[in-house]
Design a protein around this motif. Sequence first.
Motif, PDB file in Angstrom:
ATOM      1  N   GLU A  45      12.782  75.682  44.162  1.00 29.93           N
ATOM      2  CA  GLU A  45      11.904  74.862  44.993  1.00 29.93           C
ATOM      3  C   GLU A  45      10.468  75.395  44.950  1.00 29.93           C
ATOM      4  OE1 GLU A  45      11.588  74.088  49.706  1.00 29.93           O
ATOM      5  OE2 GLU A  45      13.545  73.621  48.819  1.00 29.93           O
ATOM      6  N   LEU A  46      10.313  76.691  45.081  1.00 29.67           N
ATOM      7  CA  LEU A  46       8.971  77.296  45.025  1.00 29.67           C
ATOM      8  C   LEU A  46       8.321  77.069  43.660  1.00 29.67           C
ATOM      9  CD1 LEU A  46       9.560  80.683  46.876  1.00 29.67           C
ATOM     10  CD2 LEU A  46       8.176  78.754  47.674  1.00 29.67           C
ATOM     11  N   ILE A  47       9.099  77.212  42.602  1.00 34.84           N
ATOM     12  CA  ILE A  47       8.574  77.010  41.252  1.00 34.84           C
ATOM     13  C   ILE A  47       8.125  75.559  41.076  1.00 34.84           C
ATOM     14  CG2 ILE A  47       9.203  76.925  38.803  1.00 34.84           C
ATOM     15  CD1 ILE A  47      11.030  79.408  39.429  1.00 34.84           C
ATOM     16  N   GLU A  48       8.947  74.616  41.521  1.00 34.48           N
ATOM     17  CA  GLU A  48       8.605  73.199  41.403  1.00 34.48           C
ATOM     18  C   GLU A  48       7.329  72.856  42.164  1.00 34.48           C
ATOM     19  OE1 GLU A  48      12.105  71.095  42.678  1.00 34.48           O
ATOM     20  OE2 GLU A  48      13.206  71.589  40.836  1.00 34.48           O
ATOM     21  N   LYS A  49       7.121  73.497  43.314  1.00 32.90           N
ATOM     22  CA  LYS A  49       5.925  73.250  44.116  1.00 32.90           C
ATOM     23  C   LYS A  49       4.706  74.000  43.583  1.00 32.90           C
ATOM     24  CE  LYS A  49       8.234  72.650  48.575  1.00 32.90           C
ATOM     25  NZ  LYS A  49       8.361  73.261  49.920  1.00 32.90           N
ATOM     26  N   GLY A  50       4.940  74.909  42.628  1.00 34.79           N
ATOM     27  CA  GLY A  50       3.841  75.728  42.112  1.00 34.79           C
ATOM     28  C   GLY A  50       3.433  76.833  43.075  1.00 34.79           C
ATOM     29  N   GLU A  51       4.329  77.190  43.962  1.00 36.61           N
ATOM     30  CA  GLU A  51       4.044  78.195  44.983  1.00 36.61           C
ATOM     31  C   GLU A  51       4.673  79.554  44.694  1.00 36.61           C
ATOM     32  OE1 GLU A  51       5.380  76.484  48.644  1.00 36.61           O
ATOM     33  OE2 GLU A  51       3.884  74.887  48.580  1.00 36.61           O
ATOM     34  N   TYR A  52       5.406  79.655  43.603  1.00 36.31           N
ATOM     35  CA  TYR A  52       6.061  80.926  43.275  1.00 36.31           C
ATOM     36  C   TYR A  52       5.057  81.835  42.595  1.00 36.31           C
ATOM     37  CZ  TYR A  52       9.360  84.314  41.396  1.00 36.31           C
ATOM     38  OH  TYR A  52      10.027  85.470  41.090  1.00 36.31           O
ATOM     39  N   GLU A  53       4.836  82.976  43.201  1.00 39.40           N
ATOM     40  CA  GLU A  53       3.876  83.932  42.657  1.00 39.40           C
ATOM     41  C   GLU A  53       4.597  85.222  42.283  1.00 39.40           C
ATOM     42  OE1 GLU A  53       0.431  84.509  45.097  1.00 39.40           O
ATOM     43  OE2 GLU A  53       0.372  82.392  45.634  1.00 39.40           O
ATOM     44  N   ILE A  54       4.320  85.683  41.110  1.00 39.35           N
ATOM     45  CA  ILE A  54       4.895  86.942  40.646  1.00 39.35           C
ATOM     46  C   ILE A  54       3.808  88.001  40.766  1.00 39.35           C
ATOM     47  CG2 ILE A  54       5.936  88.157  38.705  1.00 39.35           C
ATOM     48  CD1 ILE A  54       6.737  85.356  37.628  1.00 39.35           C
ATOM     49  N   PRO A  55       4.078  89.055  41.533  1.00 39.30           N
ATOM     50  CA  PRO A  55       3.078  90.110  41.679  1.00 39.30           C
ATOM     51  C   PRO A  55       2.813  90.788  40.325  1.00 39.30           C
ATOM     52  CG  PRO A  55       4.841  90.360  43.295  1.00 39.30           C
ATOM     53  CD  PRO A  55       5.257  89.296  42.338  1.00 39.30           C
ATOM     54  N   PRO A  56       1.562  90.848  39.891  1.00 38.14           N
ATOM     55  CA  PRO A  56       1.248  91.460  38.597  1.00 38.14           C
ATOM     56  C   PRO A  56       1.721  92.908  38.495  1.00 38.14           C
ATOM     57  CG  PRO A  56      -0.726  90.506  39.604  1.00 38.14           C
ATOM     58  CD  PRO A  56       0.394  90.357  40.567  1.00 38.14           C
ATOM     59  N   GLU A  57       1.732  93.612  39.625  1.00 35.81           N
ATOM     60  CA  GLU A  57       2.184  95.005  39.617  1.00 35.81           C
ATOM     61  C   GLU A  57       3.653  95.096  39.191  1.00 35.81           C
ATOM     62  OE1 GLU A  57       0.999  93.529  42.505  1.00 35.81           O
ATOM     63  OE2 GLU A  57      -1.063  94.234  42.342  1.00 35.81           O
ATOM     64  N   LYS A  58       4.466  94.169  39.677  1.00 35.56           N
ATOM     65  CA  LYS A  58       5.890  94.159  39.324  1.00 35.56           C
ATOM     66  C   LYS A  58       6.076  93.873  37.835  1.00 35.56           C
ATOM     67  CE  LYS A  58       7.948  94.635  43.356  1.00 35.56           C
ATOM     68  NZ  LYS A  58       8.885  95.666  43.671  1.00 35.56           N
ATOM     69  N   ALA A  60       3.935  94.519  35.453  1.00 34.92           N
ATOM     70  CA  ALA A  60       3.502  95.715  34.734  1.00 34.92           C
ATOM     71  C   ALA A  60       4.576  96.807  34.789  1.00 34.92           C
ATOM     72  CB  ALA A  60       2.193  96.234  35.310  1.00 34.92           C
ATOM     73  N   GLU A  61       5.187  96.995  35.951  1.00 28.17           N
ATOM     74  CA  GLU A  61       6.246  97.995  36.093  1.00 28.17           C
ATOM     75  C   GLU A  61       7.407  97.698  35.153  1.00 28.17           C
ATOM     76  OE1 GLU A  61       7.548  98.258  40.167  1.00 28.17           O
ATOM     77  OE2 GLU A  61       5.523  98.699  40.874  1.00 28.17           O
ATOM     78  N   LYS A  62       7.833  96.447  35.118  1.00 27.58           N
ATOM     79  CA  LYS A  62       8.966  96.057  34.268  1.00 27.58           C
ATOM     80  C   LYS A  62       8.631  96.212  32.788  1.00 27.58           C
ATOM     81  CE  LYS A  62      11.846  95.039  37.472  1.00 27.58           C
ATOM     82  NZ  LYS A  62      13.073  95.792  37.654  1.00 27.58           N
ATOM     83  N   ILE A  63       7.400  95.896  32.406  1.00 25.00           N
ATOM     84  CA  ILE A  63       6.985  96.070  31.013  1.00 25.00           C
ATOM     85  C   ILE A  63       7.032  97.546  30.636  1.00 25.00           C
ATOM     86  CG2 ILE A  63       5.028  95.917  29.416  1.00 25.00           C
ATOM     87  CD1 ILE A  63       4.280  93.274  30.863  1.00 25.00           C
ATOM     88  N   LEU A  64       6.514  98.402  31.506  1.00 24.35           N
ATOM     89  CA  LEU A  64       6.529  99.845  31.234  1.00 24.35           C
ATOM     90  C   LEU A  64       7.957 100.381  31.167  1.00 24.35           C
ATOM     91  CD1 LEU A  64       3.543 101.064  33.424  1.00 24.35           C
ATOM     92  CD2 LEU A  64       3.653 100.981  30.927  1.00 24.35           C
ATOM     93  N   GLU A  65       8.824  99.927  32.078  1.00 25.46           N
ATOM     94  CA  GLU A  65      10.228 100.343  32.044  1.00 25.46           C
ATOM     95  C   GLU A  65      10.872  99.951  30.717  1.00 25.46           C
ATOM     96  OE1 GLU A  65      12.481  98.839  35.363  1.00 25.46           O
ATOM     97  OE2 GLU A  65      11.013  99.626  36.801  1.00 25.46           O
ATOM     98  N   PHE A  66      10.604  98.737  30.279  1.00 24.03           N
ATOM     99  CA  PHE A  66      11.165  98.241  29.019  1.00 24.03           C
ATOM    100  C   PHE A  66      10.678  99.074  27.839  1.00 24.03           C
ATOM    101  CE2 PHE A  66      10.971  95.569  25.230  1.00 24.03           C
ATOM    102  CZ  PHE A  66      12.285  95.157  25.157  1.00 24.03           C
ATOM    103  N   ILE A  67       9.397  99.357  27.809  1.00 25.36           N
ATOM    104  CA  ILE A  67       8.825 100.142  26.708  1.00 25.36           C
ATOM    105  C   ILE A  67       9.429 101.536  26.674  1.00 25.36           C
ATOM    106  CG2 ILE A  67       6.711 101.245  25.878  1.00 25.36           C
ATOM    107  CD1 ILE A  67       5.215  98.714  26.854  1.00 25.36           C
ATOM    108  N   LYS A  68       9.511 102.188  27.846  1.00 26.70           N
ATOM    109  CA  LYS A  68      10.077 103.536  27.910  1.00 26.70           C
ATOM    110  C   LYS A  68      11.555 103.544  27.486  1.00 26.70           C
ATOM    111  CE  LYS A  68       7.031 105.203  31.549  1.00 26.70           C
ATOM    112  NZ  LYS A  68       6.957 105.612  32.965  1.00 26.70           N
ATOM    113  N   LYS A  69      12.281 102.537  27.901  1.00 22.52           N
ATOM    114  CA  LYS A  69      13.707 102.454  27.597  1.00 22.52           C
ATOM    115  C   LYS A  69      13.965 102.197  26.117  1.00 22.52           C
ATOM    116  CE  LYS A  69      17.810  99.911  29.036  1.00 22.52           C
ATOM    117  NZ  LYS A  69      18.322  98.820  29.861  1.00 22.52           N
ATOM    118  N   ASN A  70      13.086 101.498  25.459  1.00 28.16           N
ATOM    119  CA  ASN A  70      13.317 101.062  24.067  1.00 28.16           C
ATOM    120  C   ASN A  70      12.492 101.837  23.054  1.00 28.16           C
ATOM    121  OD1 ASN A  70      15.226  98.780  24.423  1.00 28.16           O
ATOM    122  ND2 ASN A  70      13.599  98.080  25.738  1.00 28.16           N
ATOM    123  N   ARG A  71      12.087 103.020  23.366  1.00 24.37           N
ATOM    124  CA  ARG A  71      11.352 103.836  22.384  1.00 24.37           C
ATOM    125  C   ARG A  71      12.281 104.444  21.402  1.00 24.37           C
ATOM    126  NH1 ARG A  71       6.320 107.063  24.996  1.00 24.37           N
ATOM    127  NH2 ARG A  71       5.204 105.227  25.587  1.00 24.37           N
TER     128      ARG A  71
END
Length: 71
Positions: A45-58, A60-71
Motif C-alpha cells: 500500500e505504501l509503495i503504491e501511494k509512493g509513500e514508502y521511503e527507504i533510509p539511505p543509511e540502511k 549503505a549498511e546492506k551494501i557494505l555487508e554484502f561487499i564484506k561478505k562476498n570478498r
Amino acid sequence: MDEKKLKKILEEKLKGLSEEDIEKLEQYLAEEKELRREKIRQLKELIEKGEYEIPPEKVAEKILEFIKKNR
C-alpha cells in the motif's frame, strides 16, 4: 504450506512433544503467517501511494555487508 502438511512435518520432527505443544506451535505459525501477510499488505500500500521511503543509511549498511561478505 497447507495445515495437513505442516502438521505432518511437525509430528515427524518433534516427536517428543505433546499434541498440545504441537497445536500451540501450529497456532503460533498461523499467527506469524498472518502478521507477515499484513506487513506485506501495508508495504504494498505504501509503495503504491509512493509513500514508502527507504533510509539511505540502511541501504549503505546492506551494501557494505554484502561487499564484506562476498570478498
